[in-house]
Design an enzyme around this catalytic site. Sequence first.
Site, mmCIF file in Angstrom:
data_model
loop_
_atom_site.group_PDB
_atom_site.id
_atom_site.type_symbol
_atom_site.label_atom_id
_atom_site.label_comp_id
_atom_site.label_asym_id
_atom_site.label_seq_id
_atom_site.Cartn_x
_atom_site.Cartn_y
_atom_site.Cartn_z
ATOM 1 N N CYS A 69 -118.982 -30.543 -79.602
ATOM 2 C CA CYS A 69 -119.227 -30.875 -78.200
ATOM 3 C C CYS A 69 -117.929 -31.235 -77.475
ATOM 4 O O CYS A 69 -117.854 -31.145 -76.248
ATOM 5 C CB CYS A 69 -120.225 -32.030 -78.099
ATOM 6 S SG CYS A 69 -119.693 -33.528 -78.950
ATOM 7 N N HIS A 116 -101.622 -30.120 -86.023
ATOM 8 C CA HIS A 116 -102.819 -30.323 -85.202
ATOM 9 C C HIS A 116 -104.075 -30.365 -86.071
ATOM 10 O O HIS A 116 -104.936 -31.229 -85.878
ATOM 11 C CB HIS A 116 -102.933 -29.211 -84.160
ATOM 12 C CG HIS A 116 -104.141 -29.316 -83.293
ATOM 13 N ND1 HIS A 116 -104.267 -30.250 -82.286
ATOM 14 C CD2 HIS A 116 -105.320 -28.617 -83.298
ATOM 15 C CE1 HIS A 116 -105.436 -30.126 -81.697
ATOM 16 N NE2 HIS A 116 -106.107 -29.145 -82.303
#
Length: 466
Positions: free
Chosen positions: A50, A99
């Site tokens: 989400c 990352h």
Amino acid sequence: MHIIVVGLNYRTAPVEVRERFAVAEKELTEAIKQFKQTSSIMECVIVATCNRTELYAVVDRHHLCGHYIRSFMEQWFKLPRQQFTNHLYMYEDTKAIEHLFRVTSGLDSMVIGETQILGQVKDAFAVAQQEKTTGTLFNMLFKQAVTMAKRAHSDTTIGESAVSVSYAAVELGKRIFGQFNKKSVMVVGAGETGELTAKHLYANGADRVIVVNRTYERAAQLASKFNGTAYSIEEAADRLHEVDIVISSTGAEGYVLDRQAVAAAMKRRKSKPLFMIDIAVPRDLDPSIAAIDNVFLYDIDDLEGIVESNLEHRRQEAAKIEPMIQEEIRSFEQWYKTLGVVPLIRALQSKAADIHQETMASMHNKLPDLDEHELKVISKLTKSIVNQMMQDPILRIKEMAGEKRADDAMDMFVKLFALEERLAEAKQAEKEASLAKTAEDGLSAGSAAKAGALQRAASALASVTR
């Protein structure tokens, strides 16, 4: 080969943009298959939650990879790139690896240190493996990222402090009650926040839940989730003496419970402690209630203070994870550098094995009287000599693979051991295997296309004959 990640998250894109890039669980398999077919993509994983959609890829053409990935996004999400390019970020090689480590360990999450993202990355990697869209690099990198994240959470306390209002409410309750066993909860208002808080309290041992709400049907619906009892909001004061914890989060104008009602309930409770959490804005509970003995009243500001304090603790713990990430990056990059010497080492080992086998055959011809046991002993000893002779050269070439002039060192290694012919044969075999795989995939796709065409033709014929 290069490692790339292209994506957008809660920092770069508002929810109305992020929701356009959602990938439903049932669609992920097809999405990863199509992504793998994109030009220059050698390996790939799609992580979609989400708060983020990220496309990880191993690419062979560094300068065009961003273009190809954006093209895939245009086609899959059916949006022109002008509508989303400004929201994208792209990291390459070391930055992309860093990352991923930050994502799995929860350092890149909206709530620092949360663990849900780790499970989501694991699931995305599992789908990619199942669909065979990962290979040598991502199989190593994602496993390392998951393992590192687990270690980060076990070696620090980054995930232990409450960082939401609902968790903070539970933490406050523990300070008063120690534990929630045999405690009763009243939820005033059946909204999302109150429900979540009740859920956490119930999970921590609260064994009875009363739900009061203006709409009785909604109260009954929520109560059923906790094997609880529903009442109208007008009955809240009459039931107050039965509970130990009150969570109020309605949108009412004025106080739902005043000091007089709570004081009356405390008399019936014989002054047993009452824990009250007012999450509503404007407040549901009369602030003067706090003056009643053995009543512990907290509002949203009190809880947010705890949340901010705990977030600061998580930030401090996150600082301990950063060096762990850098260590893992160095480890992965060192492993990656040694990949180039693997074919050389295999070629050397293959050549040594052939020489050993030829020598043993010659010995058997020249000394035919040797029995099987003697041949085994000689074979074992000579193989040991060969392996020991190769041990130092193999170790040195691995070390040199991480240095600046690694290519020159590997060229010299090939020449010293005369491995050119064997490497050429290995490359040719790999090329032929790749061509065979491509032809097989094409044949499968062709068969599927023919089957689809036949099905469409049958459907058309059926519609004509009806």
